[in-house]
Design a protein around this motif. Structure first.
Motif, mmCIF file in Angstrom:
data_model
loop_
_atom_site.group_PDB
_atom_site.id
_atom_site.type_symbol
_atom_site.label_atom_id
_atom_site.label_comp_id
_atom_site.label_asym_id
_atom_site.label_seq_id
_atom_site.Cartn_x
_atom_site.Cartn_y
_atom_site.Cartn_z
ATOM 1 N N LEU A 22 3.363 -3.883 -5.401
ATOM 2 C CA LEU A 22 2.337 -4.288 -4.426
ATOM 3 C C LEU A 22 1.562 -3.098 -3.861
ATOM 4 N N ILE A 23 2.249 -1.978 -3.580
ATOM 5 C CA ILE A 23 1.548 -0.853 -2.929
ATOM 6 C C ILE A 23 0.597 -0.105 -3.879
ATOM 7 N N THR A 24 0.600 -0.506 -5.151
ATOM 8 C CA THR A 24 -0.389 0.081 -6.076
ATOM 9 C C THR A 24 -1.544 -0.898 -6.333
ATOM 10 N N ASP A 25 -1.464 -2.089 -5.731
ATOM 11 C CA ASP A 25 -2.493 -3.121 -5.918
ATOM 12 C C ASP A 25 -3.710 -2.795 -5.038
ATOM 13 N N PRO A 26 -4.918 -2.658 -5.631
ATOM 14 C CA PRO A 26 -6.116 -2.300 -4.850
ATOM 15 C C PRO A 26 -6.401 -3.253 -3.685
ATOM 16 N N ALA A 30 -6.586 -2.080 0.238
ATOM 17 C CA ALA A 30 -7.788 -2.356 1.051
ATOM 18 C C ALA A 30 -7.421 -2.980 2.397
ATOM 19 N N ASP A 31 -6.286 -3.677 2.452
ATOM 20 C CA ASP A 31 -5.831 -4.299 3.710
ATOM 21 C C ASP A 31 -4.905 -3.295 4.400
ATOM 22 N N GLN A 32 -5.505 -2.437 5.238
ATOM 23 C CA GLN A 32 -4.789 -1.299 5.823
ATOM 24 C C GLN A 32 -3.503 -1.706 6.540
ATOM 25 N N GLN A 33 -3.566 -2.796 7.305
ATOM 26 C CA GLN A 33 -2.392 -3.207 8.085
ATOM 27 C C GLN A 33 -1.230 -3.582 7.156
ATOM 28 N N ARG A 34 -1.541 -4.349 6.112
ATOM 29 C CA ARG A 34 -0.492 -4.774 5.170
ATOM 30 C C ARG A 34 0.039 -3.571 4.379
ATOM 31 N N TYR A 35 -0.870 -2.678 4.004
ATOM 32 C CA TYR A 35 -0.486 -1.513 3.205
ATOM 33 C C TYR A 35 0.489 -0.605 3.969
ATOM 34 N N VAL A 36 0.163 -0.353 5.249
ATOM 35 C CA VAL A 36 1.029 0.500 6.084
ATOM 36 C C VAL A 36 2.424 -0.135 6.210
ATOM 37 N N LYS A 37 2.445 -1.453 6.427
ATOM 38 C CA LYS A 37 3.709 -2.178 6.585
ATOM 39 C C LYS A 37 4.549 -2.100 5.300
ATOM 40 N N LEU A 38 3.887 -2.300 4.143
ATOM 41 C CA LEU A 38 4.595 -2.294 2.862
ATOM 42 C C LEU A 38 5.095 -0.899 2.465
ATOM 43 N N THR A 39 4.283 0.144 2.750
ATOM 44 C CA THR A 39 4.728 1.501 2.395
ATOM 45 C C THR A 39 5.947 1.900 3.240
ATOM 46 N N LYS A 40 5.980 1.427 4.493
ATOM 47 C CA LYS A 40 7.135 1.690 5.361
ATOM 48 C C LYS A 40 8.374 0.977 4.801
ATOM 49 N N GLU A 41 8.180 -0.290 4.382
ATOM 50 C CA GLU A 41 9.294 -1.055 3.802
ATOM 51 C C GLU A 41 9.788 -0.389 2.511
ATOM 52 N N TYR A 42 8.829 0.113 1.709
ATOM 53 C CA TYR A 42 9.183 0.761 0.437
ATOM 54 C C TYR A 42 10.064 1.986 0.690
ATOM 55 N N LYS A 43 9.684 2.782 1.705
ATOM 56 C CA LYS A 43 10.448 4.002 2.023
ATOM 57 C C LYS A 43 11.870 3.640 2.451
#
Length: 368
Positions: A22-26, A30-43
């Protein structure tokens, strides 16, 4: 125990792979809020997967060592296997404890910077002096942690200390560390102003608020009314001649009452007007965030049933007793007899004990 933990870890493996995709999906990027949340979950999941790898390696080493001991004839090989078995059997419970704590759901606020408020409570001048002691304690602690502390507003007491002081703290995992400080701090000592040598009890209230990120709170900056004024106080002639102080007024609809209230915030911290504007705006975001998220915080604390970090600002959490040179935290019954060191910023052991107590509560609830 091992099977139970491995089942939980296996269940997270597919989620780890899914989030990684998901975090490589454009469209997600583009959805900054979702991206920040997912990268935190990934870590977080990445750390758990690394712990899983170590744990599986440990279990395999135990199994192999047992096989060697059961089937091998060579005494040297058996001796090596015994050492291997001993080391890994000692390591296994430590890894299990680490994994259990890592599997406890994290408070999403923990990584945030904070706004802190200290207010002198009952006790007049002595309470203001104690509020000053608490501020200095946190200031020294932040210095030891390498965190940046900046005062946003202060109202000094008549004989020293502060009637109230607001400050921001920036660093790593600040809210997760300082959230346990919210509540009423009580001091028992003979005040310098007391001629009869009688001991007084005074109090100060500490509030620790997670700093809001801009995308979490929606403010129409066009509705903000700004005024500037000349700052007063120390700082030489420049402070009084230049209109560096800023005041903002913002109409805000209170989510609890439905009424529109005017929020008034002043900032005179620096001689630089744009910096004061920036800090006043940051405090506005945090103020609104704190109020709009209070229900969320209440729900969390009710579900957690933890005495440690409910954030109840009326609860008496700690007593600083000067005649006996001790500090006691009433939530976990932890006492240190190094009062001076504690007020000098050596509060990490207390925070560690509170963290352990809360993790124990969470582990009970998650039935790990």
């Amino acid at each position: 125990m091992a099977n139970n933990i491995l089942e939980k870890l296996d269940g997270l493996e597919s989620r780890f792979q899914e989030v990684g995709t998901l975090i490589t999906d454009p469209s997600v990027i583009a959805d900054q809020q979702r991206y920040v949340k997912l990268t935190k979950e990934y870590k977080e999941l990445e750390d758990i997967m690394a712990a899983k790898k170590k744990y599986v390696a440990c279990l395999n080493a135990i199994k192999e060592a047992k096989d060697v001991l059961a089937n091998e004839k060579d005494p040297d090989m058996k001796e090596l296997a015994r050492e291997e078995l001993s080391e890994n059997e000692e390591l296994q419970p430590k890894l299990e404890e680490e994994i259990k704590i890592a599997l406890v759901p994290k408070d999403p606020e923990d990584a945030k910077n904070v706004q802190m408020e200290i207010r002198a409570g009952t006790g007049g001048d002595e309470a203001a002096l104690f509020a000053g002691d608490l501020f200095n304690m946190y200031k020294r602690y932040c210095e030891k942690k390498g965190w940046k502390l900046s005062v946003t507003d202060a109202n000094e007491g008549t004989v020293g200390g502060y009637k109230e002081i607001d400050f921001a703290v920036e660093g790593t995992n600040v809210y997760g560390t300082l959230k346990y400080e919210s509540g009423v701090h009580r001091v028992q000592r003979v005040p310098a102003t007391e001629t009869q040598g009688r001991m007084h009890t005074s109090a100060a209230t500490v509030a620790v608020l997670p700093e809001a990120e801009k995308f979490e709170v929606h403010i129409n900056e066009g509705d903000i009314k700004w005024d500037t004024f000349r700052s007063s106080g120390a700082g030489g002639q420049n402070v009084n001649k230049v209109s560096s102080g800023v005041r903002l007024r913002y109409p805000w609809k209170n989510p609890e009452t439905g009424e529109v209230e005017e929020i008034l915030i002043e900032c005179t911290e620096t001689r630089d007007q744009p910096k004061n504007k920036e800090r006043a705006l940051s405090r506005l975001y945090t103020y609104i965030y704190d109020h709009e998220h209070q229900k969320y915080v209440d729900d969390i604390s009710n579900r957690r049933r933890s005495l440690v970090s409910t954030g109840d600002r009326s609860a008496k959490i700690r007593t600083y007793n000067f005649p006996q040179g001790r500090v006691t935290d009433h939530r976990i019954g932890y006492t240190t007899h190094d009062l001076q060191g504690f007020l000098g910023g050596d509060i990490q052991d207390m925070i560690d004990a509170l963290t352990v107590a809360e993790n124990a509560e969470k582990l009970k609830e998650s039935e790990l």
